[in-house]
Design an enzyme around this catalytic site. Structure first.
Site, short mmCIF file in Angstrom:
data_model
loop_
_atom_site.label_atom_id
_atom_site.label_comp_id
_atom_site.label_asym_id
_atom_site.label_seq_id
_atom_site.Cartn_x
_atom_site.Cartn_y
_atom_site.Cartn_z
N GLU A 249 0.83 -1.20 0.00
CA GLU A 249 0.00 0.00 0.00
C GLU A 249 0.87 1.25 0.00
O GLU A 249 1.99 1.23 0.52
CB GLU A 249 -0.88 0.02 1.26
CG GLU A 249 -1.94 -1.04 1.25
CD GLU A 249 -2.91 -0.92 2.43
OE1 GLU A 249 -2.68 -0.09 3.31
OE2 GLU A 249 -3.88 -1.69 2.43
N LYS A 251 2.27 4.59 1.38
CA LYS A 251 2.43 5.13 2.74
C LYS A 251 2.25 6.63 2.68
O LYS A 251 3.10 7.34 2.15
CB LYS A 251 3.79 4.77 3.32
CG LYS A 251 3.93 5.13 4.80
CD LYS A 251 5.26 4.65 5.37
CE LYS A 251 5.32 4.66 6.87
NZ LYS A 251 5.13 5.93 7.52
N ARG A 256 -2.40 9.56 11.50
CA ARG A 256 -3.19 8.33 11.62
C ARG A 256 -4.40 8.55 12.51
O ARG A 256 -4.27 9.07 13.62
CB ARG A 256 -2.30 7.25 12.24
CG ARG A 256 -2.99 5.91 12.39
CD ARG A 256 -1.98 4.91 12.91
NE ARG A 256 -2.48 3.57 12.90
CZ ARG A 256 -1.70 2.50 12.97
NH1 ARG A 256 -0.40 2.63 13.05
NH2 ARG A 256 -2.22 1.29 12.97
N ARG A 271 -3.53 8.40 17.01
CA ARG A 271 -2.66 7.23 17.14
C ARG A 271 -2.42 6.89 18.61
O ARG A 271 -2.15 5.77 18.96
CB ARG A 271 -1.34 7.61 16.47
CG ARG A 271 -0.28 6.59 16.43
CD ARG A 271 0.95 7.28 15.84
NE ARG A 271 2.00 6.35 15.48
CZ ARG A 271 2.80 5.79 16.36
NH1 ARG A 271 2.67 6.03 17.65
NH2 ARG A 271 3.76 4.97 15.94
N GLU A 301 -5.18 7.06 7.16
CA GLU A 301 -4.25 8.18 7.28
C GLU A 301 -4.95 9.41 6.72
O GLU A 301 -5.39 9.41 5.56
CB GLU A 301 -2.98 7.85 6.48
CG GLU A 301 -1.83 8.78 6.74
CD GLU A 301 -0.99 8.42 7.97
OE1 GLU A 301 -1.38 7.51 8.75
OE2 GLU A 301 0.04 9.08 8.16
N PHE A 341 -7.09 2.20 5.68
CA PHE A 341 -6.24 1.04 5.42
C PHE A 341 -6.54 -0.18 6.29
O PHE A 341 -5.93 -1.22 6.11
CB PHE A 341 -4.75 1.41 5.46
CG PHE A 341 -4.27 2.10 6.72
CD1 PHE A 341 -4.16 1.42 7.91
CD2 PHE A 341 -3.90 3.45 6.68
CE1 PHE A 341 -3.69 2.04 9.05
CE2 PHE A 341 -3.43 4.09 7.82
CZ PHE A 341 -3.34 3.39 9.02
N ARG A 416 4.57 -4.08 17.23
CA ARG A 416 5.32 -3.85 16.00
C ARG A 416 5.74 -5.21 15.47
O ARG A 416 6.57 -5.87 16.07
CB ARG A 416 6.53 -2.95 16.30
CG ARG A 416 7.18 -2.34 15.08
CD ARG A 416 8.32 -1.40 15.45
NE ARG A 416 7.90 -0.16 16.07
CZ ARG A 416 7.45 0.91 15.40
NH1 ARG A 416 7.35 0.88 14.09
NH2 ARG A 416 7.11 2.00 16.05
N LYS A 422 7.51 -1.44 6.60
CA LYS A 422 7.58 -0.14 5.90
C LYS A 422 8.90 -0.01 5.15
O LYS A 422 9.92 -0.54 5.58
CB LYS A 422 7.36 1.02 6.86
CG LYS A 422 8.32 1.10 8.00
CD LYS A 422 8.00 2.33 8.85
CE LYS A 422 8.72 2.29 10.16
NZ LYS A 422 8.47 3.44 11.00
P1 ATP Z 1 6.53 6.75 10.91
O1 ATP Z 1 7.29 7.78 11.68
O2 ATP Z 1 7.34 6.00 9.92
O3 ATP Z 1 5.21 7.21 10.39
P2 ATP Z 1 5.27 5.50 13.10
O4 ATP Z 1 6.10 5.22 14.29
O5 ATP Z 1 4.29 6.61 13.17
O6 ATP Z 1 6.28 5.66 11.92
P3 ATP Z 1 5.06 2.98 11.90
O7 ATP Z 1 4.43 1.73 12.34
O8 ATP Z 1 6.51 2.95 11.99
O9 ATP Z 1 4.48 4.20 12.70
O10 ATP Z 1 4.62 3.27 10.42
C1 ATP Z 1 3.29 3.09 10.13
C2 ATP Z 1 2.61 4.42 10.02
O11 ATP Z 1 2.46 4.79 8.68
C3 ATP Z 1 1.21 4.30 10.56
O12 ATP Z 1 1.19 4.62 11.91
C4 ATP Z 1 0.42 5.27 9.72
O13 ATP Z 1 0.34 6.51 10.40
C5 ATP Z 1 1.23 5.48 8.48
N1 ATP Z 1 0.60 4.97 7.24
C6 ATP Z 1 0.48 5.64 6.08
N2 ATP Z 1 -0.10 4.91 5.13
C7 ATP Z 1 -0.37 3.71 5.67
C8 ATP Z 1 -0.96 2.50 5.17
N3 ATP Z 1 -1.38 2.37 3.92
N4 ATP Z 1 -1.07 1.46 6.03
C9 ATP Z 1 -0.63 1.55 7.32
N5 ATP Z 1 -0.08 2.66 7.83
C10 ATP Z 1 0.07 3.74 7.02
#
Ligand code: ATP
Length: 589
Positions: A249, A251, A256, A271, A301, A341, A416, A422
């Site tokens: 998907e 990103k 979130r 979040r 998102e 998502f 996690r 990612k």
């Molecule tokens: P980052 O700083 O990379 O956003 P994070 O710590 O907020 O990381 P991660 O689990 O590392 O969270 O990365 C997933 C994040 O990416 C999710 O929390 C969400 O906010 C974002 N995101 C964007 N598009 C998507 C998607 N298609 N599916 C899931 N998460 C997505």
């Protein structure tokens, strides 16, 4: 149950880093407590009055708190303030100023946990005219009946200085230990906590009705589910090797949110489970029109876009929608698209255990075409080359990268896992990802920066098992002049006199602060270093930790709390990724 027993455990928390001991003390506390107090006890241990999604915060200002202390001590407010300036901790000031007074009182009354909680709750929820006096009286009533240790804990709680409380895993371990003498029930309790985000509810059900009731817990609208998080791998090929044929998907680099719907009632959570419904009236309206399910919980998102060009805006623009005032005007200026998502619950059914493929199929079915909500862009891939191609398309479209998803995996609430991976940019050689670190101190400026009184920050990552912050970088670049002044002002409000007890640091700081603000950092790579405490003792050379090489500030991450910072485990994984990535480069691939 006496509040004193709880205060004693908090007192110990400050002086011990031995998690086992703390778990046993807590288990004993839960065992001895009246069963009716289980819920309240769990919240107080967390340092909260209610789970974050209720939006109830005590946050009494230092000024009102000092007035209550003065009232009980029978001293002028100036004296309290002078003592506070000296000790740097209002809790310590309360303990010492009330010592004489409280000893006289000790024989007469002892505070119960319930009484303390009730007064805290009233302090948090009283508003309107005359409420300041009410708050002072409620606090003074508690202080005049407490021992020095209790006074210290009470003051720290009401001023938000106990906010970190005891880490949730420790409380879950304690509940298990209380019942069966070991941690074996933690996974069951944790599952329930991840689905409801309410530790008080879990403690109460477990203590009063047993583990069978805990097994029956599933998702329910208006109880946010703790978010699933993504792992990282070094290359498109490695992702496909790990997951096989998988979904990929886009990103989106936005915000979130988790949307809950029950009939016409819609609520939105961040979040970190804060209520955000009032900030997104446009999304609420769209959910009523575009979502076919009567009841559901889904995630997506939210990302601001330019209505004229259709372009997505950077995170800094989207985050401006997080506000209490001027909501309607901002909604017009920065309209939102919500890319859904995950569908986690629909019309009475828990979907978290279904395979991703099935969840995604149902998600697509419940979203009607419309202006605001759409399922996240998605393709299926079989090879690393296909994944790479899609990644390039996403980056070309101004997105952050991709998230690959295991077609067979359930939703990993609160964890996690490799169910999601990612992939943000070409990882080769460089640091595979940005780091979200907590500011624990700052430095006075030297040279040109003297005039700002700010030269940079000392930052730390989070060790979630032991609830500690370990330093990883001194960051001086990436701040413009305006930001230097802003950071200084922001940090001066949370200064503490000494290095906080939950911070591990080998180097000093000119000023220490409460671990509260999270910043995203970029760096060239992770290097071994004897100067930093991150991962210390976990590398082959026991006297070396990990540090960021050439760290620079990217931005303040206001949607994360200290506990959402990058963890020590992630840092160790990133270090491994970096080694593998550089061996690819060296191998000439
Ligand atoms: P980052 O700083 O990379 O956003 P994070 O710590 O907020 O990381 P991660 O689990 O590392 O969270 O990365 C997933 C994040 O990416 C999710 O929390 C969400 O906010 C974002 N995101 C964007 N598009 C998507 C998607 N298609 N599916 C899931 N998460 C997505």
């Amino acid at each position: 149950m006496d509040f004193f027993d709880l205060a004693a455990v908090f007192g110990k928390l400050e002086s011990t880093t031995k998690r086992l001991e703390l778990t046993d003390d807590l288990a004993k506390l839960f065992k001895e407590a009246d069963k009716r107090d289980a819920k309240v006890l769990a919240y107080l241990c967390q340092g909260v009055l209610l789970p974050d999604f209720h939006g109830v915060e005590i946050g009494l200002g230092d000024k009102l708190t000092a007035q209550a202390i003065a009232l009980v001590a029978g001293k002028p407010i100036k004296e309290v303030e002078a003592s506070y300036r000296k000790s740097g901790d209002l809790g310590d000031t309360a303990a010492s100023m009330l010592e004489k007074k409280t000893q006289q009182n000790l024989a007469n009354s002892s505070l119960s946990v319930r009484k303390v909680y009730d007064n805290f709750y009233k302090i948090a929820t009283s508003g309107g005219e005359g409420s300041q006096d009410t708050k002072i009286k409620l606090l003074a009533e508690l202080l005049s009946n407490s021992s020095p240790l209790e006074a210290k804990v009470i003051v720290r709680f009401v001023t938000g200085n106990l906010r970190l409380g005891i880490a949730e895993p420790t409380i879950l371990d304690a509940l298990s230990t209380m019942a069966v003498g070991d941690k074996s029930l933690r996974p069951d309790l944790e599952r329930a906590f991840n689905l409801r985000s309410d530790l008080g509810l879990v403690a109460e059900l477990f203590i009063n009705q047993g583990i069978e009731e805990i097994h029956k817990i599933g998702p329910e609208p208006f109880f946010p589910i703790r978010p699933a998080l993504a792992e990282r791998l070094e290359s498109a090929a490695a992702i496909v090797e790990k997951l096989g044929r998988c979904a990929v998907e886009a990103k989106y680099d936005g915000f979130r949110i988790q949307v809950h719907k029950n009939g016409d009632e819609v609520r939105i959570y961040s979040r970190r489970q804060e209520p955000m419904t009032d900030m997104f009236p446009d999304v609420v309206k769209a959910v009523r029109v575009q979502i076919k399910a009567k009841q559901c919980i889904f995630e997506g998102e939210a990302i601001a876009y330019n209505d004229a060009t259709g372009e997505f805006l950077p995170f800094q623009a989207t985050i401006q929608r997080k506000r209490k005032h001027g909501v309607a005007a901002k909604a017009e200026e920065l309209p939102i698209k919500l890319f859904a998502f995950e569908l986690l619950y629909a019309d009475g059914k828990d979907l978290t255990q279904l395979a991703f493929k099935e969840r995604r199929r149902r998600l697509e079915k419940i979203v009607k075409k419309g202006d605001v909500i759409a399922p996240a862009d998605y393709i299926l891939v079989k090879t690393g080359a296909e994944l790479e191609k899609y990644f390039d398309t996403c980056v070309g479209a101004g997105l952050e990268g991709i998230i690959a998803k295991d077609l067979k995996a359930p939703y990993t609430a609160g964890a996690r896992k490799f169910a999601w991976i990612k992939f943000k940019r070409s990882y080769r050689g460089a640091l595979a990802d940005t780091i979200d670190a907590v500011i624990v101190g700052y430095y006075e400026g030297k040279g040109k920066r003297t005039k700002f009184g700010f030269g940079g920050v000392l930052t730390a990552i989070y060790d979630e098992e032991n609830n500690r912050f370990r330093t990883i970088a001194k960051v001086g670049s990436g701040f413009d002049e305006k930001e230097m002044a802003q950071y200084k002002e922001m940090l001066d409000k949370i200064l503490v006199k000494e290095k906080p007890a939950n911070v591990d640091s080998i180097i000093g700081a000119d000023y220490w602060v409460k671990p509260q603000f999270v910043v995203t950092l970029n760096a060239d790579e992770l290097t071994r270093s004897p100067m930093h405490a991150a991962a210390l003792g976990k590398l082959p050379h026991k006297d070396e930790g990990l540090a960021l090489r050439f760290p620079r500030l990217v931005q303040l991450r206001t949607d994360k709390t200290a506990k959402d910072a990058t963890t020590e485990r992630e840092i160790l994984e990133l270090f491994e990724l970096q080694k593998r990535a550089s061996s690819i480069v060296e191998g000439g691939e």
